[in-house]
Design a protein around this motif. Structure first.
Motif, PDB file in Angstrom:
ATOM      1  N   VAL A  20     -22.430 -43.493 -39.762  1.00  0.00           N
ATOM      2  CA  VAL A  20     -23.215 -43.164 -41.211  1.00  0.00           C
ATOM      3  C   VAL A  20     -24.385 -43.546 -41.273  1.00  0.00           C
ATOM      4  O   VAL A  20     -24.606 -44.659 -40.940  1.00  0.00           O
ATOM      5  N   LEU A  21     -25.238 -42.650 -41.349  1.00  0.00           N
ATOM      6  CA  LEU A  21     -26.857 -43.140 -41.279  1.00  0.00           C
ATOM      7  C   LEU A  21     -27.033 -43.780 -42.419  1.00  0.00           C
ATOM      8  O   LEU A  21     -26.853 -43.316 -43.576  1.00  0.00           O
ATOM      9  N   ALA A  22     -28.032 -44.860 -42.379  1.00  0.00           N
ATOM     10  CA  ALA A  22     -28.626 -45.512 -43.709  1.00  0.00           C
ATOM     11  C   ALA A  22     -30.107 -45.362 -43.511  1.00  0.00           C
ATOM     12  O   ALA A  22     -30.743 -45.171 -42.540  1.00  0.00           O
ATOM     13  N   ALA A 118     -31.787 -27.487 -39.914  1.00  0.00           N
ATOM     14  CA  ALA A 118     -30.823 -27.778 -40.921  1.00  0.00           C
ATOM     15  C   ALA A 118     -31.361 -28.917 -41.625  1.00  0.00           C
ATOM     16  O   ALA A 118     -31.650 -29.958 -40.851  1.00  0.00           O
ATOM     17  N   TYR A 119     -31.641 -28.824 -43.017  1.00  0.00           N
ATOM     18  CA  TYR A 119     -32.162 -30.186 -43.652  1.00  0.00           C
ATOM     19  C   TYR A 119     -30.654 -30.802 -44.254  1.00  0.00           C
ATOM     20  O   TYR A 119     -29.814 -29.791 -44.894  1.00  0.00           O
ATOM     21  N   ILE A 120     -30.620 -31.870 -44.296  1.00  0.00           N
ATOM     22  CA  ILE A 120     -29.212 -32.626 -44.684  1.00  0.00           C
ATOM     23  C   ILE A 120     -29.616 -33.777 -45.384  1.00  0.00           C
ATOM     24  O   ILE A 120     -30.516 -34.687 -45.345  1.00  0.00           O
ATOM     25  N   ASP A 121     -28.791 -33.962 -46.506  1.00  0.00           N
ATOM     26  CA  ASP A 121     -29.009 -34.959 -47.636  1.00  0.00           C
ATOM     27  C   ASP A 121     -28.199 -36.371 -47.014  1.00  0.00           C
ATOM     28  O   ASP A 121     -27.681 -36.446 -45.950  1.00  0.00           O
ATOM     29  N   ARG A 122     -28.405 -37.422 -47.937  1.00  0.00           N
ATOM     30  CA  ARG A 122     -28.120 -38.756 -47.595  1.00  0.00           C
ATOM     31  C   ARG A 122     -26.488 -38.653 -47.234  1.00  0.00           C
ATOM     32  O   ARG A 122     -26.114 -39.508 -46.498  1.00  0.00           O
ATOM     33  N   GLU A 123     -25.676 -37.887 -47.718  1.00  0.00           N
ATOM     34  CA  GLU A 123     -24.333 -37.805 -47.593  1.00  0.00           C
ATOM     35  C   GLU A 123     -23.823 -37.044 -46.209  1.00  0.00           C
ATOM     36  O   GLU A 123     -22.651 -36.909 -45.993  1.00  0.00           O
ATOM     37  N   GLY A 124     -24.835 -36.304 -45.784  1.00  0.00           N
ATOM     38  CA  GLY A 124     -24.513 -35.639 -44.589  1.00  0.00           C
ATOM     39  C   GLY A 124     -24.256 -34.049 -44.715  1.00  0.00           C
ATOM     40  O   GLY A 124     -23.711 -33.364 -43.978  1.00  0.00           O
ATOM     41  N   ASP A 166     -21.895 -27.240 -45.354  1.00  0.00           N
ATOM     42  CA  ASP A 166     -21.210 -27.991 -44.484  1.00  0.00           C
ATOM     43  C   ASP A 166     -21.477 -29.509 -44.200  1.00  0.00           C
ATOM     44  O   ASP A 166     -22.633 -29.663 -44.515  1.00  0.00           O
ATOM     45  N   LEU A 167     -20.881 -30.389 -43.726  1.00  0.00           N
ATOM     46  CA  LEU A 167     -21.136 -31.611 -43.168  1.00  0.00           C
ATOM     47  C   LEU A 167     -21.146 -31.845 -41.967  1.00  0.00           C
ATOM     48  O   LEU A 167     -20.808 -31.103 -41.150  1.00  0.00           O
ATOM     49  N   ILE A 168     -22.228 -32.961 -41.609  1.00  0.00           N
ATOM     50  CA  ILE A 168     -22.456 -33.101 -40.248  1.00  0.00           C
ATOM     51  C   ILE A 168     -21.617 -34.705 -40.294  1.00  0.00           C
ATOM     52  O   ILE A 168     -21.694 -35.577 -41.059  1.00  0.00           O
TER      53      ILE A 168
END
Length: 170
Positions: A20-22, A118-124, A166-168
């Protein structure tokens, strides 16, 4: 070594392989590839040298498909990105990690291969996907705030059925 660096920056391991990226790293200009101070020649030399170096790859899952990514998590790595590369292996890409969620902008100056981003938010969650043509300065801004950007070969997301929402799995 990369995993130690990620942990130092606030990354944590979840379920063995998932990360999980922070927030981590230094802030930089909103557009990758901006030649602040006119240092295009220095960037070219750095880009050419980076392509010759061994690259550490980290596994991610996108829509159930495992990919390998290079992680660009500091200002210099984010600015250089995939510039001067002549190819990108199938199922490989680059993950750009930003210290905070915001509208991100990318361009393709000095990038030789066509890419999707693909741009991804903090929740993935993927919030936007765009195609980018090589060697252009057109800015591709994210449609929503994002904390990560994933560049893959052009057409990869569509060919693999990956869509906005979709989730990463980090």
């Amino acid at each position: 070594m990369l995993r130690e660096r990620l942990r130092e920056c606030g990354f944590m391991l979840v379920a063995g392989l998932a990360v999980v990226l922070a927030a981590c790293g230094s802030a930089d200009a909103g557009v990758r590839g901006t030649d602040a101070g006119g240092n295009g020649e220095q960037a070219a030399e750095a880009g050419a040298g980076a392509a010759a170096q061994a690259v550490e790859l980290v596994p991610l899952r996108v829509g159930g498909i495992e990919i390998q990514v290079e992680v660009a998590d500091d200002a210099d790595e984010r600015q250089r990105g995939l510039m001067y590369r002549e190819s990108l292996a199938e199922n490989q890409g680059m993950l750009f990690v930003y210290p905070e969620q915001r509208i991100l902008g990318f361009w393709m100056r000095n990038t030789l291969i066509p890419l999707d981003i693909a741009y991804i938010d903090r929740e993935g969650r993927i919030v936007d996907i765009q195609q980018m043509e090589p060697q252009t300065t057109e800015t591709h801004d994210s449609a929503a705030p994002a904390m990560y950007a994933l560049e893959m070969n052009q057409g990869w997301f569509e060919a693999n059925g990956i869509r906005i929402g979709d989730l990463i799995e980090f």
